[in-house]
Design a protein around this motif. Sequence first.
Motif, PDB file in Angstrom:
ATOM      1  N   SER A   1       0.833  -1.216   0.000  1.00  0.00           N
ATOM      2  CA  SER A   1       0.000   0.000   0.000  1.00  0.00           C
ATOM      3  C   SER A   1       0.861   1.257   0.000  1.00  0.00           C
ATOM      4  O   SER A   1       0.524   2.246  -0.659  1.00  0.00           O
TER       5      SER A   1
ATOM      6  N   ASP B   1      -5.806  -0.938  -4.985  1.00  0.00           N
ATOM      7  CA  ASP B   1      -5.203  -1.554  -3.796  1.00  0.00           C
ATOM      8  C   ASP B   1      -6.200  -2.527  -3.170  1.00  0.00           C
ATOM      9  O   ASP B   1      -7.152  -2.111  -2.527  1.00  0.00           O
ATOM     10  N   GLU B   2      -5.976  -3.805  -3.381  1.00  0.00           N
ATOM     11  CA  GLU B   2      -6.863  -4.875  -2.897  1.00  0.00           C
ATOM     12  C   GLU B   2      -8.333  -4.603  -3.235  1.00  0.00           C
ATOM     13  O   GLU B   2      -9.191  -4.606  -2.357  1.00  0.00           O
TER      14      GLU B   2
HETATM   15 MG    MG Z   1      -2.084  -2.795   2.113  1.00  0.00          MG
END
Ligand code: MG
Length: 233
Positions: A49, A170-171
């Motif tokens: 991240s 991000d995810e």
């Molecule tokens: Mg992360």
Amino acid sequence: MAEAVIRVAGLAKSYPTAAGDFQALRGVDLEIAAGDYVAIMGPSGSGKSTFMNLLGCLDTPSAGDYFLAGQNVARLDPDALARLRNRTLGFVFQGFNLLPRMSLVDNVALPLVYAGADRDTRRARARELLERVGLGRNADARPNQISGGQQQRVAIARALVNRPRLILADEPTGNLDSHTSEEIMRLFGELNGEGITIVLVTHEADVAAHARRQVRFRDGAIVGDHLTAEAAC
Ligand code: MG
Ligand code: ADP
């Protein structure tokens, strides 16, 4: 090889903590070509991240260089950076990050407010994008009236509204069940087929398998970088 949309060299990030500076990224070198589809993998806490936030210009590095669409991000003044960011990339978050009091169409149109478009243009463009992600009929709903998978589609529509050449996610399937994740991954696949570069973080191998290339982080450094087809051999 296609032109690099992203090039980072010696990229580092440290966070101040009570115990001293913590090095979350330790000098990362990476190039991502226009049109590529890259999965960023690695255990929790490995710096994924942190890295994505730097790529998205949501944070600034402690050291190293970042060239976005050929431009050295550190050399741009805040206005020029905001313009480059707005027209080059869209960011998709794990938690969707939609504004709860706004309709879906207004959520999607929001980046166009900063781009200076008038209200009718914004809404027309936002409706077009909601159609694109299969939510044309829900345009006037609020985020809490639709499912998580639908909310992520809205967030993707918002990320697309300025016609970016790059999507950072991000995810994006981290809060979704596996069936819904597959639908979202199909959408990313279509966008990549249209020429949009995609960089997405996941720690699920079956999600990463949709990407062409897989880059693995560990302890703030890249420890693996291979094509998905090679992984299957
Ligand atoms: Mg992360
Ligand atoms: P990942 O996304 O791979 O799980 P992160 O990039 O979120 O990893 O975090 C990498 C490391 O940096 C972790 O050890 C995390 O605790 C630390 N970290 C992240 N953000 C901060 C912050 N704002 N302050 C201090 N440490 C942080």
